[in-house]
Design an enzyme around this catalytic site. Sequence first.
Site, PDB file in Angstrom:
ATOM      1  CG  ASN A 188      -2.221   0.744   1.002  1.00  0.00           C
ATOM      2  OD1 ASN A 188      -2.354   1.514   0.052  1.00  0.00           O
ATOM      3  ND2 ASN A 188      -3.182   0.496   1.878  1.00  0.00           N
ATOM      4  CG  PHE A 189       0.215   3.884   2.318  1.00  0.00           C
ATOM      5  CD1 PHE A 189       0.208   2.863   3.273  1.00  0.00           C
ATOM      6  CD2 PHE A 189      -0.861   4.758   2.276  1.00  0.00           C
ATOM      7  CE1 PHE A 189      -0.844   2.747   4.182  1.00  0.00           C
ATOM      8  CE2 PHE A 189      -1.917   4.653   3.173  1.00  0.00           C
ATOM      9  CZ  PHE A 189      -1.906   3.639   4.130  1.00  0.00           C
ATOM     10  CG  LEU A 190       3.393   2.760  -5.828  1.00  0.00           C
ATOM     11  CD1 LEU A 190       4.909   2.777  -5.637  1.00  0.00           C
ATOM     12  CD2 LEU A 190       2.985   1.750  -6.893  1.00  0.00           C
ATOM     13  CB  THR A 225      -6.922  -2.466  -3.748  1.00  0.00           C
ATOM     14  OG1 THR A 225      -6.457  -1.505  -2.810  1.00  0.00           O
ATOM     15  CG2 THR A 225      -7.544  -3.652  -3.021  1.00  0.00           C
ATOM     16  CG  LEU A 277      -6.332  -0.054   6.144  1.00  0.00           C
ATOM     17  CD1 LEU A 277      -5.253   0.109   7.174  1.00  0.00           C
ATOM     18  CD2 LEU A 277      -7.714   0.227   6.702  1.00  0.00           C
TER      19      LEU A 277
HETATM   20  C1  LIG Z   1       5.979 -11.312  -2.750  1.00  0.00           C
HETATM   21  C2  LIG Z   1       5.877  -9.795  -2.422  1.00  0.00           C
HETATM   22  C3  LIG Z   1       5.404  -8.903  -3.640  1.00  0.00           C
HETATM   23  C4  LIG Z   1       5.213  -7.458  -3.216  1.00  0.00           C
HETATM   24  C5  LIG Z   1       4.835  -6.548  -4.444  1.00  0.00           C
HETATM   25  C6  LIG Z   1       3.454  -6.862  -4.964  1.00  0.00           C
HETATM   26  C7  LIG Z   1       3.049  -5.888  -6.100  1.00  0.00           C
HETATM   27  C8  LIG Z   1       2.702  -4.479  -5.566  1.00  0.00           C
HETATM   28  C9  LIG Z   1       2.322  -3.515  -6.695  1.00  0.00           C
HETATM   29  C10 LIG Z   1       2.068  -2.103  -6.179  1.00  0.00           C
HETATM   30  C11 LIG Z   1       0.729  -1.977  -5.477  1.00  0.00           C
HETATM   31  C12 LIG Z   1       0.466  -0.564  -4.965  1.00  0.00           C
HETATM   32  C13 LIG Z   1      -0.876  -0.512  -4.246  1.00  0.00           C
HETATM   33  C14 LIG Z   1      -1.193   0.848  -3.669  1.00  0.00           C
HETATM   34  O1  LIG Z   1      -0.304   1.561  -3.231  1.00  0.00           O
HETATM   35  C15 LIG Z   1      -2.651   1.348  -3.700  1.00  0.00           C
HETATM   36  S1  LIG Z   1      -2.984   2.023  -5.387  1.00  0.00           S
HETATM   37  C16 LIG Z   1      -2.377   3.688  -5.204  1.00  0.00           C
HETATM   38  C17 LIG Z   1      -1.130   3.920  -6.045  1.00  0.00           C
HETATM   39  N1  LIG Z   1      -0.652   5.289  -5.818  1.00  0.00           N
HETATM   40  C18 LIG Z   1      -1.168   6.363  -6.438  1.00  0.00           C
HETATM   41  O2  LIG Z   1      -2.038   6.267  -7.275  1.00  0.00           O
HETATM   42  C19 LIG Z   1      -0.604   7.702  -5.976  1.00  0.00           C
HETATM   43  C20 LIG Z   1      -0.495   8.705  -7.117  1.00  0.00           C
HETATM   44  N2  LIG Z   1       0.269   8.139  -8.228  1.00  0.00           N
HETATM   45  C21 LIG Z   1       1.615   7.938  -8.126  1.00  0.00           C
HETATM   46  O3  LIG Z   1       2.264   8.192  -7.119  1.00  0.00           O
HETATM   47  C22 LIG Z   1       2.298   7.330  -9.346  1.00  0.00           C
HETATM   48  O4  LIG Z   1       1.470   7.532 -10.460  1.00  0.00           O
HETATM   49  C23 LIG Z   1       2.546   5.805  -9.171  1.00  0.00           C
HETATM   50  C24 LIG Z   1       3.620   5.604  -8.105  1.00  0.00           C
HETATM   51  C25 LIG Z   1       1.272   5.074  -8.795  1.00  0.00           C
HETATM   52  C26 LIG Z   1       3.061   5.236 -10.502  1.00  0.00           C
HETATM   53  O5  LIG Z   1       4.237   5.956 -10.883  1.00  0.00           O
HETATM   54  P1  LIG Z   1       4.292   6.673 -12.325  1.00  0.00           P
HETATM   55  O6  LIG Z   1       5.398   7.667 -12.265  1.00  0.00           O
HETATM   56  O7  LIG Z   1       2.928   7.115 -12.696  1.00  0.00           O
HETATM   57  O8  LIG Z   1       4.668   5.475 -13.344  1.00  0.00           O
HETATM   58  P2  LIG Z   1       6.128   4.881 -13.609  1.00  0.00           P
HETATM   59  O9  LIG Z   1       6.986   5.022 -12.419  1.00  0.00           O
HETATM   60  O10 LIG Z   1       6.645   5.466 -14.881  1.00  0.00           O
HETATM   61  O11 LIG Z   1       5.822   3.307 -13.811  1.00  0.00           O
HETATM   62  C27 LIG Z   1       4.826   2.894 -14.737  1.00  0.00           C
HETATM   63  C28 LIG Z   1       4.542   1.448 -14.417  1.00  0.00           C
HETATM   64  O12 LIG Z   1       3.932   1.381 -13.111  1.00  0.00           O
HETATM   65  C29 LIG Z   1       2.675   0.727 -13.233  1.00  0.00           C
HETATM   66  N3  LIG Z   1       1.734   1.268 -12.259  1.00  0.00           N
HETATM   67  C30 LIG Z   1       1.118   2.476 -12.303  1.00  0.00           C
HETATM   68  N4  LIG Z   1       0.323   2.635 -11.237  1.00  0.00           N
HETATM   69  C31 LIG Z   1       0.422   1.483 -10.502  1.00  0.00           C
HETATM   70  C32 LIG Z   1      -0.184   1.015  -9.288  1.00  0.00           C
HETATM   71  N5  LIG Z   1      -1.078   1.766  -8.607  1.00  0.00           N
HETATM   72  N6  LIG Z   1       0.151  -0.221  -8.835  1.00  0.00           N
HETATM   73  C33 LIG Z   1       1.022  -0.990  -9.519  1.00  0.00           C
HETATM   74  N7  LIG Z   1       1.632  -0.611 -10.681  1.00  0.00           N
HETATM   75  C34 LIG Z   1       1.331   0.618 -11.151  1.00  0.00           C
HETATM   76  C35 LIG Z   1       2.227   1.005 -14.655  1.00  0.00           C
HETATM   77  O13 LIG Z   1       1.243   0.047 -15.023  1.00  0.00           O
HETATM   78  C36 LIG Z   1       3.543   0.846 -15.398  1.00  0.00           C
HETATM   79  O14 LIG Z   1       3.872  -0.531 -15.527  1.00  0.00           O
HETATM   80  P3  LIG Z   1       3.563  -1.302 -16.929  1.00  0.00           P
HETATM   81  O15 LIG Z   1       4.431  -0.621 -17.961  1.00  0.00           O
HETATM   82  O16 LIG Z   1       3.892  -2.754 -16.697  1.00  0.00           O
HETATM   83  O17 LIG Z   1       2.080  -1.087 -17.189  1.00  0.00           O
END
Ligand SMILES: CCCCCCCCCCCCCC(=O)CSCCNC(=O)CCNC(=O)[C@H](O)C(C)(C)COP(=O)(O)OP(=O)(O)OC[C@H]1O[C@@H](n2cnc3c(N)ncnc32)[C@H](O)[C@@H]1OP(=O)(O)O
Length: 389
Positions: free
Chosen positions: A137-139, A173, A389
């Site tokens: 969470n909190f990515l 999520t 959450l």
């Molecule tokens: C065995 C243990 C395993 C543990 C790990 C499990 C997995 C956990 C996974 C994480 C779960 C988190 C859950 C959670 O926290 C709850 S969802 C909330 C996520 N956070 C936000 O939306 C906050 C605002 N946005 C940002 O900070 C940025 O836009 C983020 C950081 C989201 C992406 O940064 P960006 O500067 O906009 O993008 P790039 O760095 O250039 O990277 C682009 C790549 O990132 C993929 N992407 C985009 N959004 C995503 C998201 N929400 N999950 C997963 N992947 C996501 C996207 O598809 C692309 O990959 P692709 O090219 O393959 O499509």
Amino acid sequence: KRHKFWETQPVGQFKDVGNSNLPEGPIEPPTPLSEVKQEPYNLPGPYEWITCDMDTKEMCSEVYTLLANNYVEDDENMFRFNYSKEFLHWALRPPGYFRSWHIGVRVKTSKKLVAFITGVPARIRAKDAIVNMAEINFLCVHKKLRSKRLAPVMIKEVTRRVHLENIWQAAYTAGVVLPTPISTCQYWHRSLNPKKLIDVGFSRLGARMTMSRTIKLYKLPDSPVTPGFRKMELHDLPAVTRLLRDYLKQFIVAPDFDENDVEHWLLPKEDVVDSYLVESPETHDVTDFCSFYTLPSTILGNQNYSTLKAAYSYYNVSTRTPLLQLMNDALIVAKKKGYDVFNALDVMENETILKELKFGPGDGQLHYYLYNYRLNRALRPSELGLVLL
Ligand SMILES: CCCCCCCCCCCCCC(=O)CSCCNC(=O)CCNC(=O)[C@H](O)C(C)(C)COP(=O)(O)OP(=O)(O)OC[C@H]1O[C@@H](n2cnc3c(N)ncnc32)[C@H](O)[C@@H]1OP(=O)(O)O
Ligand SMILES: CCOC(=O)c1cnc2ccc(OC)cc2c1SCCC#N
């Protein structure tokens, strides 16, 4: 859509959807711990990793500020989640938590926190298998550092640190579609302060409706109607744990809560989590339970209001009091405590009561994901017993 990163990961791939020949369960076997990458992934030059120990006020403050300014906004940029420091401290330190899973990226020179991702341990049941997972969470990447492929590095690093603790699955999520949702849920919203929701532009006055008629439509009694409805207390822990464990058995994916987990996640904590139960006045049995967590949002671009006070439905169990009446009592308490809106996902049995309690469907969806674990079909929201959450 090409998912250059996600196509490299052990997650259900779009090309495999519907192929029920693939076995359910882990996609990849665990790696011997000696073979797990020992050193952190490389970051671009100016940045360094920092483990965010959430028990110093300074660090809690830095994390709070990064998220308050850069975390999730709705599609119309009307709101941005504004998780409080107390909430973050609670959400990130459950029983058995690992500090190393609270991961930050900061600028080497200025020491400014510019990115964050977290994991917390959770025992999740999928069908009959109880799996030790990480809830991710909190990515968050600072708005100025977006679209530089930092997110995949963050995700690989938290994966590496979770592997070092011999955990190989995760749950998370997102509002975005990624390979591949195990379920797609809908947010529903119940106005408690319709005037404010109309003023900020979230709700609109219905046709042939005046403001006073609208206020009347959402009016609630001053107090809960169920006899024996009261706040949960520490001594209720065994009864609530039993009630919740029995109730969650019916869902295909659900947390496997023990008393320690229930004490952390569901004992009331002011402005973080509220929990109520029904103690039968005759038998003193605990027959029902309802809870919601507090997640305010910053209101972006409104002259009159800066914060939305939102309650989010958490875990609810009804065995004697009808769920409709139990959830209405939760609305009554939330209204009394000054919440503007009560939000709920259509998970568990929620969709059976949402319309009658005057919830309206949101335009956002929430997709649920498992990492390194395959289910041979997507779940209906009513088959999901997990709220993150
Ligand atoms: C065995 C243990 C395993 C543990 C790990 C499990 C997995 C956990 C996974 C994480 C779960 C988190 C859950 C959670 O926290 C709850 S969802 C909330 C996520 N956070 C936000 O939306 C906050 C605002 N946005 C940002 O900070 C940025 O836009 C983020 C950081 C989201 C992406 O940064 P960006 O500067 O906009 O993008 P790039 O760095 O250039 O990277 C682009 C790549 O990132 C993929 N992407 C985009 N959004 C995503 C998201 N929400 N999950 C997963 N992947 C996501 C996207 O598809 C692309 O990959 P692709 O090219 O393959 O499509
Ligand atoms: C008034 C109803 O909408 C919200 O409560 C709300 C508040 N803040 C958000 C911040 C980011 C955000 O990004 C998807 C959505 C919201 C939402 S709607 C989805 C959450 C729920 N229920």
